[in-house]
Design a protein around this motif. Structure first.
Motif, mmCIF file in Angstrom:
data_model
loop_
_atom_site.group_PDB
_atom_site.id
_atom_site.type_symbol
_atom_site.label_atom_id
_atom_site.label_comp_id
_atom_site.label_asym_id
_atom_site.label_seq_id
_atom_site.Cartn_x
_atom_site.Cartn_y
_atom_site.Cartn_z
ATOM 1 N N ALA B 56 0.780 -1.093 -0.014
ATOM 2 C CA ALA B 56 0.064 -0.072 0.127
ATOM 3 C C ALA B 56 0.870 1.299 -0.055
ATOM 4 C CB ALA B 56 -0.875 -0.067 1.206
ATOM 5 N N ASP B 68 -4.103 6.636 9.100
ATOM 6 C CA ASP B 68 -5.386 6.130 8.078
ATOM 7 C C ASP B 68 -6.306 5.108 9.022
ATOM 8 O OD1 ASP B 68 -3.306 4.461 8.350
ATOM 9 O OD2 ASP B 68 -4.150 3.454 6.366
ATOM 10 N N MET B 111 -2.783 14.306 7.009
ATOM 11 C CA MET B 111 -3.799 13.469 6.218
ATOM 12 C C MET B 111 -4.249 14.012 4.900
ATOM 13 S SD MET B 111 -6.375 12.510 9.433
ATOM 14 C CE MET B 111 -7.434 11.327 8.520
ATOM 15 N N ARG B 112 -4.315 15.331 4.654
ATOM 16 C CA ARG B 112 -4.543 15.790 3.372
ATOM 17 C C ARG B 112 -3.455 15.475 2.547
ATOM 18 N NH1 ARG B 112 -7.919 20.470 5.044
ATOM 19 N NH2 ARG B 112 -5.933 21.823 5.712
ATOM 20 N N GLY B 114 -1.602 12.729 2.775
ATOM 21 C CA GLY B 114 -1.691 11.634 2.489
ATOM 22 C C GLY B 114 -3.014 11.174 1.354
ATOM 23 N N LEU B 115 -3.996 12.051 1.357
ATOM 24 C CA LEU B 115 -4.660 11.924 0.213
ATOM 25 C C LEU B 115 -4.443 12.456 -0.996
ATOM 26 C CD1 LEU B 115 -8.044 13.077 2.210
ATOM 27 C CD2 LEU B 115 -7.826 11.157 1.261
ATOM 28 N N ALA B 118 -2.152 9.675 -2.436
ATOM 29 C CA ALA B 118 -2.937 8.587 -2.788
ATOM 30 C C ALA B 118 -3.523 8.834 -4.256
ATOM 31 C CB ALA B 118 -4.291 8.170 -1.627
ATOM 32 N N ARG B 119 -4.002 10.124 -4.458
ATOM 33 C CA ARG B 119 -4.532 10.338 -5.612
ATOM 34 C C ARG B 119 -3.438 10.413 -6.603
ATOM 35 N NH1 ARG B 119 -4.251 15.061 -5.929
ATOM 36 N NH2 ARG B 119 -5.317 15.664 -3.937
ATOM 37 N N MET B 122 -2.960 6.622 -7.481
ATOM 38 C CA MET B 122 -4.041 6.205 -8.417
ATOM 39 C C MET B 122 -3.966 6.425 -9.766
ATOM 40 S SD MET B 122 -7.229 6.478 -5.574
ATOM 41 C CE MET B 122 -7.187 7.745 -5.038
ATOM 42 N N LEU B 123 -3.600 7.522 -9.910
ATOM 43 C CA LEU B 123 -3.280 8.013 -11.312
ATOM 44 C C LEU B 123 -2.065 7.195 -11.919
ATOM 45 C CD1 LEU B 123 -3.615 10.121 -13.789
ATOM 46 C CD2 LEU B 123 -1.734 11.562 -12.477
ATOM 47 N N LEU B 125 -1.348 4.270 -11.045
ATOM 48 C CA LEU B 125 -1.659 2.649 -11.367
ATOM 49 C C LEU B 125 -2.749 2.714 -12.381
ATOM 50 C CD1 LEU B 125 -1.990 1.765 -7.625
ATOM 51 C CD2 LEU B 125 -0.183 1.097 -9.192
ATOM 52 N N GLY B 126 -3.564 3.652 -12.688
ATOM 53 C CA GLY B 126 -4.504 3.778 -13.635
ATOM 54 C C GLY B 126 -4.132 3.908 -14.810
#
Lengths: 205, 205
Positions: B56, B68, B111-112, B114-115, B118-119, B122-123, B125-126
């Motif tokens: 992760a 998280d 945390m922000r 971290g978000l 994560a975004r 995701m970009l 990986l996608g």
DNA sequence: CGCCCATTTGAAAATAATCAATGGAAGTGG
DNA sequence: CCACTTCCATTGATTATTTTCAAATGGGCG
């Protein structure tokens, strides 16, 4: 979910409506508002330098938009279909959160849920095949709606850009699930899960 | 980064050390601690039902682990190499945050971040190809270290499980970057970026 | 009724995974 | 100190999945 500590916020919010494909904000806009979806659906997206588009997230009724923004929104937000939202001044929300620990706590919880959802989505994008991604996506929507009949307000391009697949692959995967008798498709935007166990069997974690 | 509001936390923390591959916690363990990496590297991971492993995240010096988590840690954490950390009682941290808005604010900022990370992931990986993922990964590490010479404490399997690739594909992509003169490899775990512009040209956003 | 656009389906090409073998460095024990 | 062993990484060949290119279908709307 607690009988929401955020209900207090609604008194400082203003209701607004967006038409299909209308834009809520652009990536880079000053992030001075949060939004809550009441009805409809919002997608957040990013256009890459090569013209391809990444859909970062979908927001459905009840979801809060903008919690991940620092100074500026990192992604654009657009209405998938006609959508009604509440707009909250971020300044006022922050003031309320500073005054009421229950509100601050609830916002942190929502951010944590966002991190959890992001983790799940990274797992999907990094380790699942096309059909597994679609199965997982449908199950998530079904869980949210708390019923087997699902409405897919977004089109195949939105789904593809969200799941890291092309529209053709999305279409083929849905067709395969139909052939295998796991779903029944009513029309472009509505289907129902008829074999939830089989669908679950396709997902990895 | 502010001259950190979290420095106050260190007085309630205990230093600890983990050997290579030693476990910090398991997925499902009661999440009663946060951790900060001082030296070394931690990976968080999840083993899927089919035996495959999803990494992760990697945590490097300065990073906070556990923000998280709700009740339980959602993923396991293990040391990539010998690692020293500070362990904080979550209860005490929460109490400090409740008493000091600056601390609470700083935790929300983290945390922000971290978000946002994560975004970005995701970009990757996608929408990115193998070589683009590797290029992006190296650039991120370089930015963190603030130098062109990069240490890769993790092995190829860790990298592959993090980027959604097999070890062979990771290896081939690195070889290609070498052939193209974008990086120079000193040994298994050390390389330097010699053509940052070209590497950046491979990334999409 | 016919057009338009999203979707579906088909065939070919490309990318990454899998299967298989080789290479090389770190660590072990004689 | 050197040979051996082991583990990890690299490289090669083949296979599988998904993308790309192309065409057809079909539903909604003027």
């Amino acid at each position: 979910m607690p009988a929401d500590a955020l209900a207090a916020l609604d008194r400082i919010g203003a209701v607004m409506t967006l038409r299909r494909d209308e834009r809520l904000f652009l990536a880079g806009d000053l992030a001075d508002c949060y939004f809550k979806v009441l009805k409809g659906a919002i997608r957040t997206c990013l256009v890459l330098t090569d013209g391809r588009r990444h859909v970062a997230d979908f927001f459905l009724p009840g979801d809060l938009i903008g919690l991940d923004a620092a100074e500026a929104y990192p992604v654009a937000a657009e209405a998938v279909v006609e959508t009604t939202l509440i707009r909250y001044s971020r300044r006022k929300v922050d003031a309320l959160a500073a005054a009421d620990p229950a509100i601050a706590q609830r916002l942190v919880e929502i951010m944590r849920a966002g991190l959890a959802a992001a983790r799940d989505h990274m797992l999907l994008l990094g380790h699942m095949t096309a059909i597994e991604r679609i199965a997982s996506f449908l199950l998530t929507l079904s869980d949210r709606a708390a019923q087997e009949r699902i409405s897919l307000p977004m089109n195949r391009t939105d789904i593809g850009d969200y799941l890291g697949l092309t529209i053709e692959t999305v279409s083929r995967a849905l067709s395969q699930l139909k052939i295998d008798g796991m779903i029944v498709q009513h029309n472009r935007h509505d289907l129902t899960i008829v074999d939830r166990a089989a669908l679950l069997g396709l997902t990895r974690p």
